[in-house]
Design an enzyme around this catalytic site. Structure first.
Site, PDB file in Angstrom:
ATOM      1  N   PRO A  84       3.073   4.494  -0.843  1.00 55.90           N
ATOM      2  CG  PRO A  84       3.501   6.653  -1.682  1.00 55.90           C
ATOM      3  CD  PRO A  84       3.521   5.196  -2.065  1.00 55.90           C
ATOM      4  N   GLY A  85       0.445   5.197  -0.246  1.00 60.03           N
ATOM      5  CA  GLY A  85      -0.952   5.352   0.122  1.00 60.03           C
ATOM      6  C   GLY A  85      -1.874   5.976  -0.898  1.00 60.03           C
ATOM      7  N   GLY A  86      -1.377   6.266  -2.101  1.00 60.17           N
ATOM      8  CA  GLY A  86      -2.237   6.886  -3.094  1.00 60.17           C
ATOM      9  C   GLY A  86      -3.393   6.004  -3.525  1.00 60.17           C
ATOM     10  CE  LYS A  87      -1.510   2.108  -8.279  1.00 64.06           C
ATOM     11  NZ  LYS A  87      -0.253   2.858  -7.994  1.00 64.06           N
TER      12      LYS A  87
ATOM     13  CD  GLU B  22       4.814  -0.271   2.483  1.00 63.47           C
ATOM     14  OE1 GLU B  22       6.024  -0.569   2.532  1.00 63.47           O
ATOM     15  OE2 GLU B  22       4.141  -0.334   1.431  1.00 63.47           O
TER      16      GLU B  22
ATOM     17  CB  ALA C 176      -0.948   0.006   1.189  1.00 65.94           C
TER      18      ALA C 176
ATOM     19  CG  ASP D 228       6.865  -9.581   3.614  1.00 64.58           C
ATOM     20  OD1 ASP D 228       6.137  -9.623   2.591  1.00 64.58           O
ATOM     21  OD2 ASP D 228       8.088  -9.799   3.573  1.00 64.58           O
TER      22      ASP D 228
ATOM     23  CB  CYS E 228       4.813   2.256 -12.043  1.00 67.06           C
ATOM     24  SG  CYS E 228       4.954   3.833 -12.919  1.00 67.06           S
TER      25      CYS E 228
ATOM     26  CG  ASP F  80       1.043  -0.199  -6.872  1.00 64.95           C
ATOM     27  OD1 ASP F  80       1.616  -0.433  -7.950  1.00 64.95           O
ATOM     28  OD2 ASP F  80       1.013   0.921  -6.341  1.00 64.95           O
TER      29      ASP F  80
END
Length: 517
Positions: A333-336, A355, A331, A379, A453, A400
């Site tokens: 840094p938290g955008g999604k 995370e 997760a 983990d 990405c 992600d």
């Protein structure tokens, strides 16, 4: 990206013109400061002693004559920090701009010089090597960084050649005083050709070595160019368009959080424009998005439109059975997680955000404050062993995965020079392990979205194929194309989707959606 946006672009403007050109980030020639002027600032008191060093003569301390104006000095310091300390420009530069009080055109000029020099480092180094008659790696690092900065100004901005040369020589006088003559000679040799002329001289032939030609012409490592070309089916013309896009100033996108902000109203509030594809996207023209009221109040967050699209695809995918337990397995840094948490709130669901890094877990908690999100600092591969991550429990799971980040090189220009092919084996092993854990965590009939990405086929198709084959139970691919807005061009033949900067204006996000049998 949480710091100020990259505020300015000058590289596509021709050099030349009068001294007031915006391409130099100021309203006069930025060569030598006017007599008696403090570097980079005017009319605010006497110079600060020791700012760029001081001269002691007979026990009397005198302020040194400015080596270079403040925007160039800040750009040099940021570039040096990236190369000397492995710093990230998007972190160190905003802090330097704040510390020096640079705003407006001066901040834009410093930012353009920093990011432009970092993006073009590979080609700049080839040119400096030729102009100097020695390998650039044999040049003292401070002088080398100054020469990169000066060469970028000569070839990619409207700074007059005399100003680019004189200001760089002044800089070298401070960081490598014994090399001023050398720097002057190198830069005057560089100034003898424009950027196209240097590419014509130094780049391999397009016919005999097309990858090598593209790498030097558009300043990317050859292995990355080759990976891009493979992901684009060998289309070298589109590969070139992608490389060009990587060298442009990236757009700044906001995500209007569902239930908390309307994107059209938010666009009006921030003087932006609604996004082309994501129903939550707002495009900004620049500035410092982290300082916007909508962001500080939690009604919106900074997020590339591609990231919004792939997270939303998981949320809108048709699902039979219960739909209240969602999981974001990587997760930070938290955008999604912020977008999924807002969507979960609207639908009566709850998101568990995992995370492994403690500091990033704190960022996730901050990004999802007030939303139905539980943050676990653990983990994601411990599914089944951790009682908070039981097997076969979740309805929708996002992976992600950590990756090379080759899809966001325009945002982190130094990454293209730091990443190496040797990074791939440990990353792809981690990706397979995380995706396998996600497939164990989802209930039969539930959905897993695998996202990276990066368009590198080893991180995308190979990882998904191998993990789905090895998980030990049936897994079906869901066609991801209908999960994206109707009318999006260039989504390919499915069932996976690859987004591209040159096609969609997004980072190069990959999406595969899997259903556990």
């Amino acid at each position: 990206m949480t710091g100020p946006a990259e505020p300015g672009r000058f590289s596509d403007a021709p050099r030349g013109g009068r001294s007031g050109d915006a391409g130099r980030g100021g309203d006069r020639d930025r060569g030598r400061p006017e007599r008696g002027e403090r570097p980079g600032r005017r009319g605010d008191g006497p110079p600060r002693e020791g700012r760029f060093g001081a001269d002691r003569r007979g026990g009397v301390r005198r302020p040194a004559r400015p080596a270079v104006d403040l925007p160039r000095h800040v750009a040099y310091q940021a570039i040096a920090a990236v190369h000397r300390d492995d710093a990230y420009a998007n972190l160190v530069l905003p802090a330097m701009l704040r510390d020096e009080g640079l705003t407006g055109r001066d901040a834009a000029f410093a930012t353009e010089l920093t990011y432009g020099t970092l993006r073009h480092t590979g080609t700049l180094d080839a040119i400096i090597t030729d102009a100097a008659g020695r390998d650039v790696q044999r040049i003292d690092p401070p002088v080398r960084d100054a020469l990169r900065l000066g060469t970028y100004q000569l070839l990619h901005t409207r700074v007059p050649a005399h100003a680019a040369v004189s200001s760089t020589v002044d800089l070298v006088r401070t960081v490598g005083p014994g090399a001023t003559g050398f720097a002057n000679a190198v830069l005057r040799e560089v100034a003898g050709r424009d950027a196209d002329g240097w590419v014509a001289k130094l780049a391999p032939s397009e016919e005999t070595d097309p990858i090598g030609h593209l790498a030097l012409a558009y300043s990317h490592p050859q292995w990355i160019v080759r990976a891009f070309a493979e992901a684009l089916g060998g289309d070298l013309r589109e590969t070139a368009r992608l490389l060009i896009e990587d060298n442009e100033r990236p757009p700044v996108h906001l995500c209007a959080r569902p239930g908390l902000a309307d994107p059209v109203a938010l666009a009006d509030e921030v003087r932006g424009a609604p996004g082309a594809f994501s129903p939550y996207a707002v495009y900004l023209s620049g500035g410092a998005p982290g300082e916007l009221a909508a962001v500080t109040e939690g009604r919106a967050h900074v997020q590339d439109e591609g990231s919004q699209l792939v997270a939303n695809a998981l949320a809108v995918a048709p699902l039979d059975g219960p739909d209240g337990r969602w999981l974001d397995l990587c997760a930070g840094p938290g955008g999604k997680a912020g977008l999924l948490g807002a969507l979960a709130a609207e639908r009566g669901a709850r998101l568990t955000a995992v995370e492994v890094a403690e500091h990033r877990a704190r960022l996730v908690a901050q990004a999802t404050r007030g939303l139905p999100v539980t943050v676990l600092n653990t983990d994601g591969r411990t599914v089944g062993a951790d009682p908070k991550l039981p097997e076969g429990h979740f309805d929708r799971v996002l992976v992600d995965a950590p990756c090379t980040g080759l899809g966001s090189l325009r945002r982190r220009p130094e990454s293209r020079w730091r990443r190496q092919p040797s990074d791939l084996p440990p990353l792809t092993r981690l990706q397979r392990e995380l995706l396998t854990a996600a497939l164990r965590a989802v209930r039969p009939g539930g959905l897993v979205a695998y996202v990276t990405c990066s368009p590198h086929t080893v991180e995308t198709h190979v990882t998904v194929t191998e993990a789905s084959r090895r998980c030990g139970f049936p897994v079906d691919f869901v066609d991801a194309r209908p999960l994206l807005p109707a009318g999006m061009p260039g989504l390919g033949d499915g069932p996976t989707v690859q987004l591209w900067p040159q096609r969609h204006g997004t980072d190069a996000m990959f999406l595969a959606v899997l259903r556990r049998g």
